[in-house]
Scaffold this motif. Structure first.
Motif, PDB file in Angstrom:
ATOM      1  N   ILE A  76       0.837  -1.210   0.000  1.00 19.35           N
ATOM      2  CA  ILE A  76       0.000   0.000   0.000  1.00 19.35           C
ATOM      3  C   ILE A  76       0.868   1.255   0.000  1.00 19.35           C
ATOM      4  N   SER A 116       3.339   1.063  -3.377  1.00 26.19           N
ATOM      5  CA  SER A 116       2.772   0.788  -4.698  1.00 26.19           C
ATOM      6  C   SER A 116       1.489   1.563  -4.983  1.00 26.19           C
ATOM      7  N   TYR A 117       0.687   1.815  -3.968  1.00 22.83           N
ATOM      8  CA  TYR A 117      -0.597   2.484  -4.198  1.00 22.83           C
ATOM      9  C   TYR A 117      -0.583   3.959  -3.812  1.00 22.83           C
ATOM     10  N   ILE A 130       0.636   6.453  -6.422  1.00 21.69           N
ATOM     11  CA  ILE A 130      -0.214   6.727  -7.588  1.00 21.69           C
ATOM     12  C   ILE A 130      -0.781   8.147  -7.526  1.00 21.69           C
ATOM     13  N   TRP A 131      -0.922   8.684  -6.318  1.00 24.62           N
ATOM     14  CA  TRP A 131      -1.356  10.066  -6.157  1.00 24.62           C
ATOM     15  C   TRP A 131      -0.452  11.023  -6.935  1.00 24.62           C
TER      16      TRP A 131
END
Length: 296
Positions: free
Chosen positions: A19, A22-23, A26-27
C-alpha cells in the motif's frame, strides 16, 4: 478468518508495504498532467493536460530508447527462462545429493553479488589491457589485436544479457526445481518400465509437469518487458554506447529528474505502467484462448 488469524497477521506487514510503496505513490501521477514546481503543493500547480504525453510521443529519442528497452527485455526474457529451465532439468537429474546441493549453492551465489561488483568484473574480463576474454581469443588465434567490447554499441545488448544470465540463472532455477520436486514420482517409474530414457522423461513428464509454473512466471515477466530497471545499463553503459544502453528508466532520469522536469518523468512512468498492464492481460488472454486456463 478466525481460524487463520495468525496467517493474516503475518501478511499485514507485506500488505502495508504494498500500500505504502505501490498504491500511495499513484497520487503523484497527477504531476504528469501539470507543469509541476516543487515550491507549490500538488493541487496548486499549473494544469497542462496531455502536453507532457504529446511531447513524449513526438520525441525521436523516446523511440530509440523504447527500441533499446524492448530489445534487451526480449533477449533477457528468452534467456532468463530457457537457461534456468535447462539448468534445473540437469540439476534435477543428479542423484548424488551432496554434489547436487553443492552445485545449487554455487549457482545461487552470484544473485547476491551487487551489480556494481558484477559490472566491475565484466569490465575487467572484457578489458583490452589483460582482459581474460581478449587474452583467450588471442591465444586461440581468433583475433590478432584486443577488441574494445565495451565501446561497441551493437554488442551491448548481448553483454547485458549474458551478464544477467550468469548472475541470475541459479536463482531463477529455484522455483523450477521446486515445481519438479512436486511431480509424482510414479510417472517416472512407469516411464522407466516402458523403456523411456532420461531425455524422454524430461520431455514427456518433467516439462509438462512444470508448464503451469512456467506460464505464470512467463506472463508476469511479460508485464515487465518495458520496466527492466536501469542498474545494469547504467553501470555497464558509457557515452560511446549510449544509443544502445539508454532504457526508459534512464531516459526518465536523464531528461526528467536530472533536468527538474518532474512532470515529464512522471509521464514516462505512467506510460511504463499502462503498457505493462496491457501486456499482462494480453498475454493472459492468449494463454487462456490456447489452453482454456487463466493465470489472472
Amino acid at each position: 478468518m478466525i481460524e487463520h488469524r495468525y496467517l493474516y497477521l503475518m501478511s499485514l506487514p507485506f500488505v502495508a508495504w504494498i500500500i505504502v510503496f505501490s498504491y500511495v505513490p499513484i497520487w503523484g501521477w497527477l504531476m504528469a498532467f501539470q507543469n509541476y514546481k516543487p515550491r507549490f503543493s500538488i493541487l496548486n500547480q499549473q494544469w497542462v493536460g496531455l502536453d507532457n504525453f504529446f511531447e513524449l510521443f513526438t520525441d525521436e529519442r523516446f523511440y530509440l530508447v523504447l527500441r533499446n528497452t524492448l530489445g534487451m527485455s526480449i533477449m533477457g526474457l528468452i534467456v532468463s527462462f530457457t537457461v534456468p529451465i535447462i539448468f534445473a532439468l540437469f540439476i534435477n537429474e543428479i542423484k548424488n545429493q551432496f554434489f547436487k546441493r553443492s552445485i545449487q549453492t554455487i549457482s545461487y551465489l552470484p544473485h547476491f553479488v551487487s551489480w556494481v561488483v558484477v559490472s566491475g568484473m565484466v569490465y575487467k574480463m572484457l578489458s583490452t589491457d589483460g582482459g581474460a576474454v581478449n587474452q583467450l581469443l588471442m591465444a586461440l588465434h581468433i583475433i590478432d589485436a584486443p577488441i574494445q567490447f565495451m565501446a561497441k554499441g551493437e554488442w551491448f545488448w548481448g553483454i547485458v544479457t549474458a551478464s544477467d544470465a550468469w548472475k541470475e540463472t541459479g536463482w531463477n532455477s529455484i522455483i523450477f526445481l521446486a515445481a519438479m520436486a512436486g511431480i509424482d514420482q510414479e510417472q517416472y517409474e512407469a516411464a522407466t518400465v516402458d523403456g523411456a530414457g532420461r531425455f524422454r522423461k524430461m520431455w514427456h513428464i518433467t516439462l509438462p509437469g512444470i508448464r503451469t509454473t512456467f506460464m505464470v512466471l512467463f506472463i508476469l515477466s511479460i508485464g515487465h518487458l518495458i520496466s527492466i530497471g536501469f542498474e545494469k545499463q547504467f553501470l555497464l553503459g558509457n557515452p560511446l554506447v549510449s544509443n544502445y544502453s539508454e532504457v526508459l528508466e534512464l531516459y526518465a532520469l536523464n531528461y526528467g529528474i536530472n533536468l527538474s522536469r518532474y512532470s515529464y518523468g512522471t509521464a514516462i512512468g505512467i506510460f511504463n505502467s499502462v503498457v505493462s498492464i496491457i501486456l499482462v492481460f494480453a498475454a493472459n488472454y492468449i494463454y487462456k484462448r490456447i489452453t482454456k486456463e487463466s493465470v489472472i
